[in-house]
Design a protein around this motif. Sequence first.
Motif, PDB file in Angstrom:
ATOM      1  N   ILE A  74       7.002 -17.942  -5.562  1.00  0.00           N
ATOM      2  CA  ILE A  74       6.376 -16.253  -5.741  1.00  0.00           C
ATOM      3  C   ILE A  74       5.729 -16.008  -4.659  1.00  0.00           C
ATOM      4  CG2 ILE A  74       5.111 -15.021  -7.152  1.00  0.00           C
ATOM      5  CD1 ILE A  74       5.982 -16.808  -9.835  1.00  0.00           C
ATOM      6  N   PHE A  75       4.905 -16.839  -4.311  1.00  0.00           N
ATOM      7  CA  PHE A  75       4.214 -16.574  -2.731  1.00  0.00           C
ATOM      8  C   PHE A  75       5.050 -16.373  -1.885  1.00  0.00           C
ATOM      9  CE2 PHE A  75       2.526 -17.993   1.219  1.00  0.00           C
ATOM     10  CZ  PHE A  75       1.505 -17.211   1.321  1.00  0.00           C
ATOM     11  N   VAL A  76       6.202 -17.055  -1.647  1.00  0.00           N
ATOM     12  CA  VAL A  76       7.215 -16.815  -0.505  1.00  0.00           C
ATOM     13  C   VAL A  76       8.149 -15.627  -0.731  1.00  0.00           C
ATOM     14  CG1 VAL A  76       9.279 -17.815   0.513  1.00  0.00           C
ATOM     15  CG2 VAL A  76       7.536 -19.223   0.036  1.00  0.00           C
ATOM     16  N   ALA A  77       8.176 -15.316  -1.901  1.00  0.00           N
ATOM     17  CA  ALA A  77       9.011 -14.023  -2.040  1.00  0.00           C
ATOM     18  C   ALA A  77       8.136 -12.880  -1.970  1.00  0.00           C
ATOM     19  CB  ALA A  77       9.782 -14.112  -3.476  1.00  0.00           C
ATOM     20  N   ALA A  78       6.984 -12.784  -2.295  1.00  0.00           N
ATOM     21  CA  ALA A  78       5.821 -11.540  -2.104  1.00  0.00           C
ATOM     22  C   ALA A  78       5.647 -11.667  -0.749  1.00  0.00           C
ATOM     23  CB  ALA A  78       4.780 -11.924  -2.673  1.00  0.00           C
ATOM     24  N   VAL A  79       5.244 -12.529   0.122  1.00  0.00           N
ATOM     25  CA  VAL A  79       5.479 -12.486   1.710  1.00  0.00           C
ATOM     26  C   VAL A  79       6.596 -11.733   2.366  1.00  0.00           C
ATOM     27  CG1 VAL A  79       4.874 -13.598   3.832  1.00  0.00           C
ATOM     28  CG2 VAL A  79       3.517 -13.840   1.663  1.00  0.00           C
ATOM     29  N   LEU A  80       7.796 -12.432   2.117  1.00  0.00           N
ATOM     30  CA  LEU A  80       8.908 -12.015   2.607  1.00  0.00           C
ATOM     31  C   LEU A  80       9.155 -10.524   2.137  1.00  0.00           C
ATOM     32  CD1 LEU A  80      11.596 -14.853   1.852  1.00  0.00           C
ATOM     33  CD2 LEU A  80      10.568 -14.368   4.082  1.00  0.00           C
ATOM     34  N   TYR A  81       9.010 -10.118   1.130  1.00  0.00           N
ATOM     35  CA  TYR A  81       9.215  -8.742   0.718  1.00  0.00           C
ATOM     36  C   TYR A  81       8.245  -7.592   1.132  1.00  0.00           C
ATOM     37  CZ  TYR A  81       9.198  -4.321  -2.590  1.00  0.00           C
ATOM     38  OH  TYR A  81       9.263  -3.223  -3.034  1.00  0.00           O
ATOM     39  N   GLY A  82       6.934  -8.233   1.337  1.00  0.00           N
ATOM     40  CA  GLY A  82       6.060  -7.400   1.766  1.00  0.00           C
ATOM     41  C   GLY A  82       5.756  -7.323   3.381  1.00  0.00           C
ATOM     42  N   GLY A  83       6.194  -8.450   4.126  1.00  0.00           N
ATOM     43  CA  GLY A  83       6.365  -8.499   5.346  1.00  0.00           C
ATOM     44  C   GLY A  83       7.529  -8.254   6.153  1.00  0.00           C
ATOM     45  N   TYR A  84       8.687  -8.050   5.586  1.00  0.00           N
ATOM     46  CA  TYR A  84       9.892  -7.840   6.331  1.00  0.00           C
ATOM     47  C   TYR A  84      10.115  -6.536   6.823  1.00  0.00           C
ATOM     48  CZ  TYR A  84      14.960  -7.038   7.201  1.00  0.00           C
ATOM     49  OH  TYR A  84      15.824  -6.728   7.845  1.00  0.00           O
ATOM     50  N   GLY A  85       9.547  -5.424   6.427  1.00  0.00           N
ATOM     51  CA  GLY A  85       9.471  -4.255   7.074  1.00  0.00           C
ATOM     52  C   GLY A  85       8.623  -4.076   8.316  1.00  0.00           C
ATOM     53  N   SER A 111      10.546 -19.163   4.752  1.00  0.00           N
ATOM     54  CA  SER A 111      11.785 -19.320   4.137  1.00  0.00           C
ATOM     55  C   SER A 111      12.250 -20.759   4.126  1.00  0.00           C
ATOM     56  CB  SER A 111      13.052 -18.464   4.683  1.00  0.00           C
ATOM     57  OG  SER A 111      12.645 -16.895   4.717  1.00  0.00           O
ATOM     58  N   VAL A 112      11.939 -21.422   5.290  1.00  0.00           N
ATOM     59  CA  VAL A 112      12.267 -22.926   5.406  1.00  0.00           C
ATOM     60  C   VAL A 112      11.484 -23.706   4.450  1.00  0.00           C
ATOM     61  CG1 VAL A 112      12.390 -24.791   6.858  1.00  0.00           C
ATOM     62  CG2 VAL A 112      13.251 -22.562   7.940  1.00  0.00           C
ATOM     63  N   LEU A 113      10.184 -23.251   4.433  1.00  0.00           N
ATOM     64  CA  LEU A 113       9.279 -23.892   3.653  1.00  0.00           C
ATOM     65  C   LEU A 113       9.574 -23.816   2.163  1.00  0.00           C
ATOM     66  CD1 LEU A 113       6.146 -25.263   3.572  1.00  0.00           C
ATOM     67  CD2 LEU A 113       5.550 -22.937   2.780  1.00  0.00           C
TER      68      LEU A 113
END
Length: 194
Positions: free
Chosen positions: A102-113, A146-148
């Motif tokens: 959930i943490f990884v998905a949140a950071v990916l979603y929030g940080g991708y842009g 992502s690798v983590l």
Amino acid sequence: MQEHERTGPVDLATWGFSRVAMWVPAFIVGIIFYEVVLRYVFVAPTLWVNEMSLWAAGAVYLTAGLYAMQQRSHIRIFIIYDMLPRPLQKACDVLSLLCLLIFVAAVLYGGYGEAWTKLMRWETFGTAWDPPIPATIKPLILVTLSVLGAQAISNLIYDWNRAPEHHDPADELDLTEELKAEQRRAAQARGEDG
């Protein structure tokens, strides 16, 4: 410390990252030594050493967590975990994996842009040397996370059917084998399991 065995393709990638990253602190020390000699002996400071050391240290800091995850050396409260029956230990493992994902998905979603924008704009640090630290470190955060996440899934799959490990506080001490054998003999003499 004995390294944990490599158990799959994600472990191989993590192990590869770690083997490169383990030399970067030596590189950082070398360039800082170079800067000190140039600055204080030759009175000719560089423009690039400070930013290069920040850039390299940031990359090492990000990727060090991958190695810790692969080695299973992340924080876990073993005093409680070891008391639980195996099915409850597995439930805790799944719950911790879900929290991590959930943490990884949140950071990916929030940080991708932001990471994409910095990369496409090739955003630089804004100093005299002006390296592209933001353009490289921001995307590296997302790649590392992502690798983590993949490493955590790989660990759970591999460890699922393994026998449970039990931990002793003495395991954390760097005791010699001879001293550990003496402790086992003393425990057996007292009638304890060892």
